[in-house]
Design a protein around this motif. Sequence first.
Motif, PDB file in Angstrom:
ATOM      1  N   GLN A   7      84.083  63.906-118.093  1.00 63.25           N
ATOM      2  CA  GLN A   7      84.683  63.347-116.881  1.00 63.25           C
ATOM      3  C   GLN A   7      85.673  64.325-116.269  1.00 63.25           C
ATOM      4  OE1 GLN A   7      86.276  59.429-117.431  1.00 63.25           O
ATOM      5  NE2 GLN A   7      87.454  59.486-115.543  1.00 63.25           N
ATOM      6  N   ILE A   8      85.644  64.442-114.958  1.00 61.65           N
ATOM      7  CA  ILE A   8      86.651  65.223-114.242  1.00 61.65           C
ATOM      8  C   ILE A   8      87.905  64.357-114.173  1.00 61.65           C
ATOM      9  CG2 ILE A   8      87.294  66.264-112.040  1.00 61.65           C
ATOM     10  CD1 ILE A   8      84.297  66.810-111.582  1.00 61.65           C
ATOM     11  N   THR A   9      88.977  64.816-114.792  1.00 59.23           N
ATOM     12  CA  THR A   9      90.214  64.032-114.837  1.00 59.23           C
ATOM     13  C   THR A   9      91.357  64.696-114.079  1.00 59.23           C
ATOM     14  OG1 THR A   9      90.799  65.043-116.950  1.00 59.23           O
ATOM     15  CG2 THR A   9      89.643  62.922-117.034  1.00 59.23           C
ATOM     16  N   ILE A  45      86.578  63.090-105.228  1.00 56.32           N
ATOM     17  CA  ILE A  45      87.188  63.582-106.481  1.00 56.32           C
ATOM     18  C   ILE A  45      88.589  63.005-106.629  1.00 56.32           C
ATOM     19  CG2 ILE A  45      88.050  65.623-107.703  1.00 56.32           C
ATOM     20  CD1 ILE A  45      85.745  67.193-106.292  1.00 56.32           C
ATOM     21  N   LYS A  46      89.404  63.138-105.583  1.00 54.31           N
ATOM     22  CA  LYS A  46      90.793  62.645-105.640  1.00 54.31           C
ATOM     23  C   LYS A  46      90.838  61.146-105.887  1.00 54.31           C
ATOM     24  CE  LYS A  46      92.735  66.250-102.721  1.00 54.31           C
ATOM     25  NZ  LYS A  46      93.221  66.609-101.385  1.00 54.31           N
ATOM     26  N   GLN A  47      89.995  60.388-105.197  1.00 54.94           N
ATOM     27  CA  GLN A  47      89.979  58.931-105.344  1.00 54.94           C
ATOM     28  C   GLN A  47      89.647  58.528-106.786  1.00 54.94           C
ATOM     29  OE1 GLN A  47      90.911  56.630-103.268  1.00 54.94           O
ATOM     30  NE2 GLN A  47      90.136  54.818-104.272  1.00 54.94           N
ATOM     31  N   LEU A  48      88.630  59.150-107.360  1.00 50.41           N
ATOM     32  CA  LEU A  48      88.201  58.752-108.703  1.00 50.41           C
ATOM     33  C   LEU A  48      89.146  59.255-109.788  1.00 50.41           C
ATOM     34  CD1 LEU A  48      84.340  59.019-108.286  1.00 50.41           C
ATOM     35  CD2 LEU A  48      85.773  56.967-108.271  1.00 50.41           C
ATOM     36  N   PRO A  52      90.658  55.798-111.971  1.00 52.94           N
ATOM     37  CA  PRO A  52      89.527  55.913-112.905  1.00 52.94           C
ATOM     38  C   PRO A  52      88.882  54.576-113.279  1.00 52.94           C
ATOM     39  CG  PRO A  52      91.601  56.344-114.027  1.00 52.94           C
ATOM     40  CD  PRO A  52      91.912  56.247-112.566  1.00 52.94           C
ATOM     41  N   ASP A  53      89.580  53.467-113.058  1.00 55.97           N
ATOM     42  CA  ASP A  53      88.958  52.164-113.319  1.00 55.97           C
ATOM     43  C   ASP A  53      87.815  51.878-112.344  1.00 55.97           C
ATOM     44  OD1 ASP A  53      90.684  51.750-115.396  1.00 55.97           O
ATOM     45  OD2 ASP A  53      91.958  50.328-114.332  1.00 55.97           O
TER      46      ASP A  53
END
Length: 156
Positions: A7-9, A45-48, A52-53
């Motif tokens: 996952q991209i975190t 990307i920024k939103q997720l 992350p939920d």
Amino acid sequence: MAITLKQITSYQQADLEELYSMIFHFYKEYDSLHSISKTSIGATIKQLIKHPDNGSIQYVYNEKNEIIGYTILIKYWSNEYKGYILFIDELYIKPTMRSLGYGQATLKLIEKTFSNVTAFALEVSPKNNKAQNLYEKLGFKLNKNKTLLKTNLTHP
């Protein structure tokens, strides 16, 4: 076949040029009428990362630890299905890695990793018969309802 999802975190963690390249190819290949930009990809990307939920962007790595694709996963509650649905918004495997079992392995890993959801959903381009056959082989079925979409053109 050993594949992993990562996952991209963080924005720094995102190999942006490779991700952009894969996403642009995905849309060029199967949805050329849909416009996509680095700005809209960056917003996703920024939103997720921030929420992350709601879902995630995951790189798909092969057994040599090479990025061979990506997936965008969106999680939402369904009254009809009495639980969470994981919507596989995008699943992309690089062309040189296709027909080697990576798509099937990725879907099986997604199902195993997110076994707490009630259902998995996805869309497939009418042009992509190979993918549709794979999805059906793995138990995906056409939903009884048609999905309609109205975009909010006043929202950026």
